[in-house]
Design an enzyme around this catalytic site. Structure first.
Site, PDB file in Angstrom:
ATOM      1  N   ASP A 197      -9.134   3.104  -4.561  1.00 58.60           N
ATOM      2  CA  ASP A 197      -7.552   2.296  -5.403  1.00 58.60           C
ATOM      3  C   ASP A 197      -8.121   2.103  -6.674  1.00 58.60           C
ATOM      4  OD1 ASP A 197      -6.135  -0.174  -6.202  1.00 58.60           O
ATOM      5  OD2 ASP A 197      -4.818   0.048  -4.132  1.00 58.60           O
ATOM      6  N   HIS A 198      -8.246   2.631  -7.338  1.00 63.75           N
ATOM      7  CA  HIS A 198      -8.798   2.210  -8.676  1.00 63.75           C
ATOM      8  C   HIS A 198      -8.703   1.065  -9.188  1.00 63.75           C
ATOM      9  CE1 HIS A 198      -4.936   3.673 -10.901  1.00 63.75           C
ATOM     10  NE2 HIS A 198      -5.748   2.861 -11.984  1.00 63.75           N
ATOM     11  N   HIS A 204      -2.065  -0.789  -5.081  1.00 65.95           N
ATOM     12  CA  HIS A 204      -2.541  -1.462  -6.082  1.00 65.95           C
ATOM     13  C   HIS A 204      -2.395  -3.335  -5.849  1.00 65.95           C
ATOM     14  CE1 HIS A 204      -3.681   2.666  -7.688  1.00 65.95           C
ATOM     15  NE2 HIS A 204      -3.029   2.914  -8.108  1.00 65.95           N
TER      16      HIS A 204
END
Ligand SMILES: NC(=O)C1=CN([C@@H]2O[C@H](COP(=O)(O)OP(=O)(O)OC[C@H]3O[C@@H](n4cnc5c(N)ncnc54)[C@H](OP(=O)(O)O)[C@@H]3O)[C@@H](O)[C@H]2O)C=CC1
Ligand SMILES: O=C1O[C@H](COP(=O)(O)O)[C@@H](O)[C@H](O)[C@H]1O
Length: 521
Positions: free
Chosen positions: A201-202, A264
């Site tokens: 999950d950047h 996110h």
């Protein structure tokens, strides 16, 4: 007074931050196999991130990258594409030859069983050549329908039989709903154990998202107030100016709810709302985040549209240029029911957060690119410092995730001069101003974490399952009822009117993210 408070906060913040953030000096050794090495993600994010790690001396010479994709490329052609991607991302004049010599290419259709054997041979040769100790990272930067197949082949064809560690890095989306996510998880768990799986999950690699924990748990002034006695509401905004661009096919099956909220947004909520972990270990932090997701009040039936608003952008103007409506974008159904905007009110039914609404909103083609968290504190019981017709500004803590990075605290202080009126003051900490360096890209940090075996900033299966279960209930309602008013917001605005009404009915409003921007100190 402004200066005293300012320096106190900054000093406290930096001291605590320093004591928690160990500087990692390991130079991990591994073979990194990138599936989808000719794709957009590899070129824009992965190669430049590996290069930055190499430049900073965080990669030893004992590493090799195997790029896997279908098209026929020689090693030289692949290395040239890596070089071009590094130059496009940052470094136009550097000497990249040594770095790119570590890159090798394997043309391979991941659905074709026979080509895994030659991939295995190549991996084994590179392992011996570079002395990699059998350490392998398999990075799946491909369309999600291939994730399960690749993981199964890696095991069946012996690529996971290694003397060192084996890790699977898996891109989003992890499933389309809880059932497909379970199915995918089952497939990859046949080949990798949970602690070998690194679900990206950047947002968890972003500097200021990682800072949420430090701001909360390293500052005596915040944690005692971090609850329903002192906080009136929390607002998370992640707005984008870009539209859906070339990703219409994917986005039509996803929408903003699956694309941004399930992962996110809920990850940021979990970090904001979790209890202090007993230790700063991967397991303890993840376990506290899981408890938040478990405590989130599920929404069903009519409650969905009472708590959540969906939107879809129409045409409009961005930076003075006309932009098309979502329904006119390539590969989008002209009568699409897909949401490009979501706003919602979350309630966490636990002792700390009972009664505190957490509002989230995210969307494409909005007025500004901004990810910000605003924590609004409750009003003081009695206002001594303003005339009766004026209201005192609430205290706000703003965490600036991007594009500016930092924190701001809004207080009330005495106006200069003889009077005793209060005036709002803003205490700012701009990350770049203090550190004097550009913060590393999210992918750079996450790749390095994975190479070091630190999974804290990756999502555990339990988090994935809980967030899908929450989001699925909303999708069920939205997919069964066509949104009659789509498109309902003009490109270049902050979303549909209903998103404002969501807060107005609780007596709040969205703090305007552009007015709250962090200033460079
Ligand atoms: N791009 C981005 O910014 C982001 C992407 N992601 C995720 O990353 C993943 C990759 O995205 P992206 O790079 O944009 O995708 P692209 O479509 O740009 O790239 C897909 C890659 O897969 C390869 N490929 C496709 N089919 C096969 C096959 N059968 N066998 C072997 N290789 C194949 C393609 O190469 P070839 O055609 O040569 O086979 C190409 O290298 C997706 O899961 C996406 O959701 C997540 C966040 C951001
Ligand atoms: O995962 C995704 O994130 C991007 C937004 O990321 P950011 O780092 O630029 O905030 C979003 O555009 C994309 O649709 C989504 O898949």
């Amino acid at each position: 007074m402004k200066n005293i408070l300012y320096s106190f906060i900054i000093k406290e913040f930096l001291l605590k931050r320093g004591s928690r953030n160990v500087i990692h000096t390991e130079k991990p050794t591994a073979l990194i196999m990138i599936f989808g090495a000719t794709g957009d993600l590899a070129k824009r994010k992965l190669f430049p991130s590996l290069y930055r790690l190499y430049q900073k001396g965080k990669l030893s010479e004992r590493f090799a990258v195997v790029g896997v994709a279908r098209r026929a490329l020689s090693n030289e052609e692949f290395q040239l594409s890596v070089k071009e991607s590094i130059e496009a991302a940052s470094d136009k004049n550097g000497n990249h030859d040594e770095f790119i010599s570590h890159f090798h290419y394997h043309s391979h259709d991941v659905t074709d069983s026979s080509s895994y054997l030659s991939l295995k041979q190549m991996a084994s040769d590179l392992d011996s050549h570079y002395g990699l100790g059998g350490n392998r990272i398999f990075y799946l930067a491909m369309a999600p329908e291939f994730f399960g197949t690749i993981a199964e082949h890696l095991k069946a064809d012996g690529l996971t039989d290694v003397a060192g560690f084996k890790r699977l890095v898996i891109e989003k989306p992890f499933g389309h709903d809880v059932e497909s996510a379970k199915q995918l998880n089952k497939q990859i768990r046949n080949a990798f154990s949970e602690d070998e799986i690194y679900r990206i999950d950047h947002y968890l690699g972003k500097e200021m998202v990682q800072n949420i924990e430090v701001i909360r748990f390293a500052n005596a002034i915040f944690e005692p107030l971090w609850n329903n006695r002192y906080i009136s509401n929390i607002q998370l905004t992640s707005s984008e100016v870009l539209g859906v661009e070339e990703r219409g096919r994917y986005y039509e099956t996803s929408g903003a709810l699956r694309d941004m909220v399930q992962n996110h947004m809920l990850q940021m909520v979990a970090l904001l709302a979790m209890e202090p972990p007993i230790r700063l270990t991967t397991e303890e932090i993840r376990s506290e985040k899981v408890k938040v997701l478990r405590a989130m009040r599920p929404l069903e039936g009519d409650a969905v549209n009472e708590h959540f608003v969906r939107g879809q952008y129409g045409k409009g103007k961005i930076d003075g240029e006309e932009v098309p409506a979502y329904r006119d974008e390539p590969m989008v159904n002209p009568a699409s029911n897909t949401e490009t905007f979501v706003a919602g009110k979350l309630l966490i039914d636990n002792f700390r957060w009972a009664g505190v609404p957490i509002y989230i909103r995210t969307g494409k083609r909005m007025e500004t690119k901004s990810t910000k968290i605003v924590i609004q504190f409750k009003d003081i019981p009695m206002n001594l410092y303003y005339q009766s017709e004026q209201t005192l500004n609430p205290n706000l803590l703003v965490i600036h995730i991007q594009p500016g990075e930092g924190i701001s605290l809004y207080l009330n202080a005495k106006k200069s001069g003889q009077n005793v009126e209060a005036t709002p003051v803003k205490l700012n900490f701009a990350n770049k101003g203090i550190d004097g360096i550009n913060t590393p890209e999210a992918y750079e940090k996450l790749l390095y974490d994975c190479m070091r075996g630190d999974a804290t900033n990756f999502t555990h299966w339990d988090e994935v399952a809980l967030s899908w279960s929450f989001v699925d209930k909303i999708s069920e309602v939205w997919e069964s009822e066509k949104a009659e008013n789509f498109p309902n917001y003009e490109s270049g605005t902050m979303g549909p009117r209903e998103a404002d009404q969501l807060l107005e009915k609780d007596g709040f409003f969205w703090w305007p993210v552009t007015d709250l921007n962090v200033d460079n100190c």
